[in-house]
Design a protein around this motif. Structure first.
Motif, PDB file in Angstrom:
ATOM      1  N   SER A  27      -5.356  24.780   6.583  1.00 48.78           N
ATOM      2  CA  SER A  27      -6.744  25.209   6.417  1.00 48.78           C
ATOM      3  C   SER A  27      -6.980  25.678   4.994  1.00 48.78           C
ATOM      4  CB  SER A  27      -7.082  26.314   7.424  1.00 48.78           C
ATOM      5  OG  SER A  27      -6.303  27.451   7.170  1.00 48.78           O
ATOM      6  N   PRO A  28      -8.238  25.596   4.511  1.00 49.32           N
ATOM      7  CA  PRO A  28      -8.541  25.988   3.136  1.00 49.32           C
ATOM      8  C   PRO A  28      -8.135  27.432   2.865  1.00 49.32           C
ATOM      9  CG  PRO A  28     -10.419  24.911   4.172  1.00 49.32           C
ATOM     10  CD  PRO A  28      -9.392  25.137   5.244  1.00 49.32           C
ATOM     11  N   GLY A  29      -7.614  27.666   1.661  1.00 49.49           N
ATOM     12  CA  GLY A  29      -7.248  29.012   1.265  1.00 49.49           C
ATOM     13  C   GLY A  29      -5.860  29.450   1.689  1.00 49.49           C
ATOM     14  N   TYR A  30      -5.147  28.603   2.399  1.00 40.97           N
ATOM     15  CA  TYR A  30      -3.811  28.982   2.856  1.00 40.97           C
ATOM     16  C   TYR A  30      -2.908  27.788   2.669  1.00 40.97           C
ATOM     17  CZ  TYR A  30      -0.272  31.338   5.632  1.00 40.97           C
ATOM     18  OH  TYR A  30       0.867  31.963   6.035  1.00 40.97           O
ATOM     19  N   PRO A  51      -1.252  40.404   2.486  1.00 40.93           N
ATOM     20  CA  PRO A  51      -2.053  40.025   1.316  1.00 40.93           C
ATOM     21  C   PRO A  51      -3.363  40.820   1.211  1.00 40.93           C
ATOM     22  CG  PRO A  51      -2.275  38.366   3.012  1.00 40.93           C
ATOM     23  CD  PRO A  51      -1.261  39.363   3.509  1.00 40.93           C
ATOM     24  N   SER A  52      -3.243  42.119   0.942  1.00 37.38           N
ATOM     25  CA  SER A  52      -4.409  42.987   0.825  1.00 37.38           C
ATOM     26  C   SER A  52      -4.028  44.252   0.068  1.00 37.38           C
ATOM     27  CB  SER A  52      -4.922  43.369   2.222  1.00 37.38           C
ATOM     28  OG  SER A  52      -5.862  44.411   2.131  1.00 37.38           O
ATOM     29  N   GLY A  75      -5.617  34.165  -4.096  1.00 40.45           N
ATOM     30  CA  GLY A  75      -5.407  35.378  -4.862  1.00 40.45           C
ATOM     31  C   GLY A  75      -4.094  36.099  -4.595  1.00 40.45           C
ATOM     32  N   TRP A  76      -3.313  35.642  -3.615  1.00 36.61           N
ATOM     33  CA  TRP A  76      -2.071  36.315  -3.230  1.00 36.61           C
ATOM     34  C   TRP A  76      -0.931  35.317  -3.102  1.00 36.61           C
ATOM     35  CZ3 TRP A  76      -1.473  41.555  -2.681  1.00 36.61           C
ATOM     36  CH2 TRP A  76      -2.655  42.309  -2.703  1.00 36.61           C
ATOM     37  N   LYS A  92      -2.262  37.158  -9.808  1.00 32.16           N
ATOM     38  CA  LYS A  92      -2.513  37.458 -11.220  1.00 32.16           C
ATOM     39  C   LYS A  92      -1.369  38.264 -11.847  1.00 32.16           C
ATOM     40  CE  LYS A  92      -5.218  41.648 -10.434  1.00 32.16           C
ATOM     41  NZ  LYS A  92      -6.542  42.250 -10.542  1.00 32.16           N
ATOM     42  N   THR A  93      -0.474  38.812 -11.020  1.00 34.28           N
ATOM     43  CA  THR A  93       0.664  39.588 -11.537  1.00 34.28           C
ATOM     44  C   THR A  93       1.900  38.719 -11.759  1.00 34.28           C
ATOM     45  OG1 THR A  93       1.510  40.224  -9.360  1.00 34.28           O
ATOM     46  CG2 THR A  93      -0.163  41.666 -10.350  1.00 34.28           C
TER      47      THR A  93
END
Length: 160
Positions: A27-30, A51-52, A75-76, A92-93
């Motif tokens: 699925s999108p995003g994963y 992931p939060s 993002g994660w 981003k890290t």
């Protein structure tokens, strides 16, 4: 319920679960990453259990820690370290600059990809070295933060 029916039922539930997991992962995003190595880009990066930013904080990772991305979500990234521990970090890290960590009590770094070549230096367990190349079979070209460079056997480090 007969024993064979119970086994058949469990088998079917497992197959359905595997099928649904496959759909979820597509699925999108994963997405499941292709087992890529990265490093932690900044000092004191918090590692989470989900992931939060609201998830429980597991530990803090230092700059240049090599990690393997095993799952990629918007993002994660779920990452694994050299001990096998899993945690979530904000993408981003992460840095594409690669590093390896010494996994043996004392790793020998040689001038060339040959155990009989000159010994350049030795690195103790848990020392992080910059990964430069893996073009020699069974060897990894690395550089110490002090500038010394050479080749270490791939089975003496993690992250290559």
């Amino acid at each position: 319920m007969k024993k064979s029916s119970l086994i058949d039922s469990c088998w079917l539930k497992n197959k359905v679960g595997i099928f649904l997991t496959g759909i979820f992962l597509q699925s999108p995003g994963y997405a499941v990453a292709e087992m890529e190595f990265f490093s932690i880009a900044d000092s004191a990066v918090v590692m989470y259990d989900a992931p939060s930013l609201k998830a429980d904080k597991l530990f803090v990772a230092d700059r240049h820690l090599p990690v393997e991305v095993v799952v990629d979500v918007d993002g994660w990234a779920k990452v694994r370290d050299s001990s096998g521990s899993l945690a979530w970090v904000e993408k981003k890290t992460l840095s594409q600059q690669r590093f390896v960590v010494v996994t043996v009590p004392l790793a020998s770094i040689h001038k060339s990809a040959d155990a009989n070549s000159e010994l350049v230096f030795q690195a103790e367990e848990n020392i992080v070295l910059e990964w430069l190349d893996s073009d020699s079979k069974g060897w990894v070209k690395v550089r110490h933060s002090g500038g010394q460079a050479g080749y270490v056997k791939v089975n003496q480090v993690w992250g290559s």
